[in-house]
Design an enzyme around this catalytic site. Structure first.
Site, PDB file in Angstrom:
ATOM      1  N   LYS A  37      21.147  -2.962   5.074  1.00 26.78           N
ATOM      2  CA  LYS A  37      20.935  -2.852   3.632  1.00 26.78           C
ATOM      3  C   LYS A  37      19.623  -2.120   3.349  1.00 26.78           C
ATOM      4  O   LYS A  37      18.821  -1.865   4.244  1.00 26.78           O
ATOM      5  CB  LYS A  37      20.917  -4.245   2.998  1.00 26.78           C
ATOM      6  CG  LYS A  37      19.803  -5.147   3.520  1.00 26.78           C
ATOM      7  CD  LYS A  37      19.872  -6.538   2.901  1.00 26.78           C
ATOM      8  CE  LYS A  37      18.746  -7.409   3.449  1.00 26.78           C
ATOM      9  NZ  LYS A  37      18.711  -8.747   2.823  1.00 26.78           N
ATOM     10  N   TYR A 266      -9.873  11.229  -7.362  1.00 31.90           N
ATOM     11  CA  TYR A 266      -9.839  10.762  -8.746  1.00 31.90           C
ATOM     12  C   TYR A 266     -10.869   9.673  -8.986  1.00 31.90           C
ATOM     13  O   TYR A 266     -11.094   8.800  -8.154  1.00 31.90           O
ATOM     14  CB  TYR A 266      -8.456  10.219  -9.093  1.00 31.90           C
ATOM     15  CG  TYR A 266      -7.418  11.271  -9.367  1.00 31.90           C
ATOM     16  CD1 TYR A 266      -7.557  12.147 -10.439  1.00 31.90           C
ATOM     17  CD2 TYR A 266      -6.288  11.396  -8.564  1.00 31.90           C
ATOM     18  CE1 TYR A 266      -6.599  13.113 -10.696  1.00 31.90           C
ATOM     19  CE2 TYR A 266      -5.323  12.348  -8.819  1.00 31.90           C
ATOM     20  CZ  TYR A 266      -5.478  13.214  -9.887  1.00 31.90           C
ATOM     21  OH  TYR A 266      -4.538  14.167 -10.141  1.00 31.90           O
TER      22      TYR A 266
END
Length: 372
Positions: A37, A266
């Site tokens: 999965k 940043y």
């Protein structure tokens, strides 16, 4: 695909060895299914499943009907007959899509009484048995039919005729299997044995990866390893013969020297305390490299471990390579973000999470490159 882009290298040979090791931990009459999965825990469901099929696995478990159909279509393209491989969908029965289960032989793990009743009625109408797994809740209280619900169901004479269903497997899930000595494990095992007696001819499946590793008392007829296939488990005290199968490589986009006092990234969060050599790497949080790793990450550069500096950006990160000799840098175009030096379990520990989350959050943008 150019290896000058960020990419994951997935070792299918090690995957096979992992499955084989897990398979040898159980008796010959116990089947080892594979949980693929969440896109094979981030490794690429289709290729992972086909490799495991070639290794000998014939039962695959997913979480959603959509995943089951994707895998079935892929296996059909690979000329794997629809009757050769069983695909189990853990999320129960999606009633509006009942015809798809029948057409593509997807087996739902029924999780509530209403799904049993619906399946019985449809099977009777079609005069054809409908194969299912039964999912019992033995104490986790997540998915499955509780003991009270199961008893009530079998006490109702009007609905207890299950001849329309082919109950192939009765399953449950352990809540504390990563702690082998936890009292909940034995409580759930005992309750599972008691509840499953309602289904006398069905095979039994209780354990996923960690339950498989507790003892053979938890194996029954089918085990369902997931995370262990990909090389991880959470108990340090258990002998574990599986190894991680994924390395994450990313390109060096640019190298520059900066002076003391210059700032990086940043927010100008990082200020160089001395002259530095830095490298900008072509991977960022859009690829699955968590922003919080700006404080923890370990990047392997030609055998040297380097740290991020400044904030992780969407598409890139900057690392301090001041300790890497020039001669090594001349030979390197790629760095390793996840690998033997720093695997998903290490990264998870630094981020206060689990390896499952690290792997399933790996981005779709980096290509998966497979080797045998």
């Amino acid at each position: 695909m150019s290896t000058e882009l960020s990419h994951f290298i997935v070792d299918l040979g090690q995957l096979t060895r992992n499955w084989q090791w897990l398979n040898t931990k159980t008796d010959a009459n116990c089947h080892t299914a594979c949980v693929v999965k969440a896109d094979g825990y981030g490794h690429g469901m289709n290729t992972i499943a086909f490799s495991l099929f070639e290794a000998g696995c014939r039962t695959f478990c997913v979480a959603r009907l959509e995943e089951a159909l994707q895998l079935r279509f892929f296996l059909i393209q690979k000329n794997v007959g629809i009757n050769v491989v069983e695909i189990i969908s853990f999320d129960g029965l999606q009633k509006s899509d009942f015809a798809l289960y029948q057409k593509y032989k997807i087996i739902p793990a029924l999780k509530q009484v209403s799904e049993i009743e619906f399946s019985i009625n449809i099977a009777r109408t079609a005069a054809k048995k409908f194969p299912v797994w039964m999912q019992l809740d033995t104490g986790m209280n997540r998915l499955g039919i509780s003991e009270n619900e199961l008893n009530s169901f079998f006490e109702e004479s009007s609905i207890n005729d299950m001849t329309g269903l082919d109950v192939k497997v009765v399953m449950s899930h352990l809540s504390c299997s990563d702690a082998p000595n936890h009292s909940a494990n034995e409580k759930q095992r005992t309750r599972f044995i008691k509840m499953s007696k309602k289904f006398r001819t069905a095979s039994l499946s209780l354990s996923a990866s960690h339950g498989l590793l507790i003892s053979k008392n938890f194996h029954f007829d089918i085990t369902r390893p997931g995370i262990a296939l990909y090389g991880y488990q959470d108990n340090l005290d258990i002998n574990f013969g599986c190894k991680p199968i994924l390395n994450w490589m990313a390109p060096i986009l640019q190298i520059r020297d900066i002076n003391k006092g210059e700032q990086i990234g940043y927010g100008a969060d990082y200020t160089a305390s001395q002259p530095m050599r830095i490298a900008t790497i072509g991977a960022g949080y859009a690829d699955g490299y968590n922003r919080s790793l700006s404080s923890f990450g370990k990047i392997e550069v030609g055998g040297y471990i380097c740290k991020p500096v400044g904030r992780i950006s969407m598409d890139s990160l900057v690392i301090d390579i001041s300790n890497v000799p020039e001669a090594y840098l001349a030979e390197i175009s790629q760095v390793c973000l996840l690998g033997e030096h720093y695997n998903a379990k290490d990264m998870a520990a630094d981020l206060s999470t689990i390896s499952y989350e690290i792997l399933t959050n790996l981005g779709s943008r980096p290509k998966r490159l497979y080797k045998k």
